[in-house]
Enzyme design. Sequence first.
Site, PDB file in Angstrom:
ATOM      1  N   GLU A 110     -15.142  57.466 -32.670  1.00 24.16           N
ATOM      2  CA  GLU A 110     -15.394  55.966 -33.032  1.00 24.16           C
ATOM      3  C   GLU A 110     -17.330  56.834 -34.107  1.00 24.16           C
ATOM      4  OE1 GLU A 110     -19.031  55.974 -29.340  1.00 24.16           O
ATOM      5  OE2 GLU A 110     -20.504  55.315 -30.811  1.00 24.16           O
ATOM      6  N   HIS A 161     -19.982  56.246 -35.944  1.00 23.71           N
ATOM      7  CA  HIS A 161     -21.178  55.660 -35.086  1.00 23.71           C
ATOM      8  C   HIS A 161     -22.561  56.541 -36.264  1.00 23.71           C
ATOM      9  CE1 HIS A 161     -24.772  56.198 -32.416  1.00 23.71           C
ATOM     10  NE2 HIS A 161     -24.277  55.430 -31.574  1.00 23.71           N
ATOM     11  N   ASP A 178     -18.837  51.427 -33.444  1.00 25.79           N
ATOM     12  CA  ASP A 178     -19.827  51.087 -33.537  1.00 25.79           C
ATOM     13  C   ASP A 178     -20.404  49.919 -34.691  1.00 25.79           C
ATOM     14  OD1 ASP A 178     -22.088  51.748 -31.316  1.00 25.79           O
ATOM     15  OD2 ASP A 178     -23.177  51.092 -33.226  1.00 25.79           O
ATOM     16  N   GLU A 210     -22.999  46.671 -26.440  1.00 25.46           N
ATOM     17  CA  GLU A 210     -23.248  48.064 -26.307  1.00 25.46           C
ATOM     18  C   GLU A 210     -24.911  47.374 -26.702  1.00 25.46           C
ATOM     19  OE1 GLU A 210     -21.494  51.857 -26.604  1.00 25.46           O
ATOM     20  OE2 GLU A 210     -22.453  50.773 -27.985  1.00 25.46           O
TER      21      GLU A 210
END
Lengths: 296, 133
Positions: A150, A152, A182, A265
Amino acid sequence: MSNLKYGVSLYSYTGDMNTVLTLEDAMAEIADLGATGIEILGEGNIPNYPEPTTAWIDHWHGLLSKYGLEATNYGSWIDSRMWRNRDLTVEEGSVMLARDLRLASTLGFTSVRPKIGVVSMDLQPHPIWEAVVERNLDLATDLGIIICPEIHGPTPIKHPVVDEYIAFIERTGSDNFRLLIDTGIFQRAATTAHQDGLSDEAQEEGWRKPLGVPMSDLVDVLPYTAFIQAKFFDIDDQLVDQHIPWDDIMKTLVTSEWSGYLSSEYEGDRLPYRSLEQVRRQHALLRRLEGQQRGW
Amino acid sequence: MLDRELIQNRGFRNVFTNGKATGFEFQLRMPNYRGVWGSLIDGVTVTVGDQTWDSEVPQWTLQGREFSITELRASTDVRWQLDEPAVITVPHEGGLPAGVHHVSVDIALQAPYIPVEFQPSIFHSERKVTIVS
């Protein structure tokens, strides 16, 4: 034409799961959005992880079928600081990732995001990551699963961490290692959302500070991107998100003809039921923006 | 379903050895968004009224097995799952009187994917809970 699909990560419903929501309630919520994908956290959402009962595995598949959902991404962890006296070895990390790949496959998932322990403030993954992933590439290929670390915040796209991942893709030539983006990295305004467990200082460093990654950087890595976690904190009654530039993100995805999942999310305040309301708003916003971009 | 509060209403009671109250116990819901292996648990500080017990003191019961925090930090095969509350046992001669108590906890968990400078993560929670008898 490219095909954007919509899903929800059960991470969105943190705090609500097991207190006001059962797994079936969550699936009914997701299906009611017209979404088709469900993302889970292996260590969060699988009872008796890593050894769910056969009855639970059957229950899971039964619910997917009942609510017309497909299993999308499975979040896993490689906890490099598992013990105080030593770091995880490559062998131990490889066993963990293999276990999650197999479990994810049993449950019908098509990608696995290993969250790897970090060794620096800018989230450099522990150096075992490369050997751990490489040892599992054949297994991932056999199972038809893409391993996707990910990207992020506070790590942007133009960063040595991402360069290393892309170099790995090019060196191995594997189709089973890709990036997961993300959307928190595109955040343009500070959020006041509180993250349980973290000091103000840590939150300032990791979440509140808008990273504001430009869309041109996203364009560069979309060919390597397998999955998008649609991170957000708050969407108001007018469907305005003050933090994440959905209009620009949607324009970029449609123009670049990217296909894949946008998986909600929600990471805003954890008041009971708020996640459920916020995810619905996000889906309304994203559908509207996609419609505008495609002239529907 | 579990209580939204981390400290669960159900399960707060004195514990007895040979007929004598030797402490009290209560149940805690996992505060994080994922369950963790026991070795990532770094203890819980417990306060009841004006008495506080350091994070090295309480015993942990997870998945039916009891651990000291030292044992838990070295463990390899036990988990604190989102859907399985931990039982926290605090040694306290004579136990607590029946009635309402203000209980507060600070739960420390290690998250290796967060820079070590910001670890452990501390989750605070407090509420009034009742010992029935």
